[in-house]
Design a protein around this motif. Structure first.
Motif, short mmCIF file in Angstrom:
data_model
loop_
_atom_site.label_atom_id
_atom_site.label_comp_id
_atom_site.label_asym_id
_atom_site.label_seq_id
_atom_site.Cartn_x
_atom_site.Cartn_y
_atom_site.Cartn_z
N LEU A 69 35.32 -8.37 121.70
CA LEU A 69 35.58 -8.78 120.32
C LEU A 69 34.47 -9.66 119.78
CD1 LEU A 69 39.39 -9.61 120.55
CD2 LEU A 69 38.34 -7.64 119.44
N LEU A 70 33.93 -10.54 120.64
CA LEU A 70 32.85 -11.40 120.20
C LEU A 70 31.59 -10.60 119.88
CD1 LEU A 70 31.80 -14.28 119.74
CD2 LEU A 70 31.20 -14.37 122.17
N SER A 71 31.29 -9.60 120.71
CA SER A 71 30.12 -8.75 120.44
C SER A 71 30.31 -7.97 119.15
CB SER A 71 29.90 -7.79 121.61
OG SER A 71 29.69 -8.51 122.81
N GLN A 72 31.54 -7.47 118.92
CA GLN A 72 31.80 -6.74 117.68
C GLN A 72 31.68 -7.67 116.48
OE1 GLN A 72 32.18 -3.58 117.72
NE2 GLN A 72 32.70 -3.15 115.60
N GLN A 73 32.14 -8.90 116.62
CA GLN A 73 32.04 -9.85 115.53
C GLN A 73 30.58 -10.16 115.21
OE1 GLN A 73 33.88 -13.59 116.37
NE2 GLN A 73 33.36 -14.50 114.40
N LEU A 74 29.75 -10.33 116.23
CA LEU A 74 28.34 -10.63 116.01
C LEU A 74 27.61 -9.44 115.38
CD1 LEU A 74 27.50 -12.56 119.32
CD2 LEU A 74 27.92 -13.51 117.04
N GLN A 77 28.55 -9.23 111.53
CA GLN A 77 28.43 -10.42 110.69
C GLN A 77 27.38 -10.20 109.58
OE1 GLN A 77 26.90 -13.78 112.77
NE2 GLN A 77 25.35 -12.62 113.88
N VAL A 83 27.36 -16.31 111.91
CA VAL A 83 28.35 -17.21 112.49
C VAL A 83 27.65 -18.45 113.03
CG1 VAL A 83 30.12 -17.45 114.29
CG2 VAL A 83 29.87 -15.29 113.06
N MET A 88 31.02 -20.41 117.44
CA MET A 88 31.04 -19.48 118.57
C MET A 88 31.29 -20.23 119.88
SD MET A 88 28.16 -16.67 119.68
CE MET A 88 26.96 -17.94 120.11
N GLN A 91 34.93 -21.18 120.04
CA GLN A 91 35.77 -20.04 120.41
C GLN A 91 35.70 -19.76 121.90
OE1 GLN A 91 34.60 -16.73 117.97
NE2 GLN A 91 35.28 -17.69 116.05
#
Length: 260
Positions: A69-74, A77, A83, A88, A91
């Protein structure tokens, strides 16, 4: 001449198109026959075809899911408003904290199981001995023809009146003990009734009363019981001592241990 040749040359094309059409029609008929019969009534009463049930997936988010999820968010963005690094890191720290708490809970459960087993092993050393329990009821049997106990007094008193009752509440015997020392006063009943005859085997209660500041008051009585066995119990109850004729009691409720 040219007409015949053109017609003869067009025949293979027509036959090929006809064979293709028939193949398509046959395949469609075969596929249709596998799902319907052509009869509306029969189709309506047919049993539904079995469908494969997907296996249940674990709904808990793991560390791999968080990083995905973090990779998808980055990757999604806004490049003009990326972000913040602090967000980050916060989180990631929050997820690490939750993951650590979950692992800690598992370790605590394992520790409770080990402690329960260890407690039961230690309690097994009490088998065959007598323990003082916060109950005024004791058992008379061939192995234990008398009942010993302790009377708790708030202050010193000249005389403590003791009465022994059977399970129906009938008074079997009455006697007095000295309470001038105050505190915990030892009491013993020899298992004889008021006529000096041995009583039947069973459960009997020892009641005590005395005057406190000039007023009669019921006093707390604890009795000794024989430990016949030990049960493992649960993490909530701990080890259970099985007392002869009395029943089970938690190890943490034991007040004292007697030599015999």
């Amino acid at each position: 001449m040219s007409l015949i040749n053109s017609y003869s040359q067009s025949l293979p094309q027509a036959s090929s198109s006809t064979s293709n059409t028939s193949a398509v029609t046959k395949s469609s008929v075969q596929s249709t026959t596998t799902t319907t019969t052509g009869n509306p009534f029969l189709d309506s009463i047919r049993l539904p075809e079995e469908s494969a049930t997907p296996e249940a997936n674990d709904q808990m988010l793991k560390q791999e899911d968080f990083f995905a999820l973090l990779s998808q968010q980055l990757s999604m963005q806004d490049p003009f408003e990326p972000v913040d690094n602090d967000q980050m890191i916060a989180q990631m720290a929050s997820f690490s904290t939750v993951d650590g708490i979950s692992n800690l809970n598992d370790e605590i459960l394992n520790l409770n199981t080990v402690m329960s087993s260890s407690q039961a092993l230690q309690a097994s050393g009490l088998v065959g001995r007598k323990v003082l329990v916060p109950s005024d009821t004791g058992a008379i049997s061939t192995e234990s023809p008398n009942i010993n106990g302790v009377i708790s007094t708030p202050s010193a008193m000249d005389t403590i009146t003791v009465s022994v009752e059977d399970q129906s509440g009938q008074v079997i015997k009455t006697f007095s003990v000295d309470g001038s020392d105050g505190g915990n006063v030892d009491v013993s009943w020899d298992g004889l009734d008021k006529n000096g005859a041995p009583v039947e085997e069973g459960l009997y209660s020892i009641k005590a009363s005395g005057k406190v500041d000039g007023e009669a008051q019921e006093l707390a009585v604890s009795t000794y019981a024989h430990v016949s066995s030990v049960s493992l119990g649960t993490t909530a109850t701990g080890a259970i001592l099985n007392l002869r004729g009395v029943g089970g009691i938690k190890l943490t409720d034991v007040l004292a241990v007697s030599e015999t």
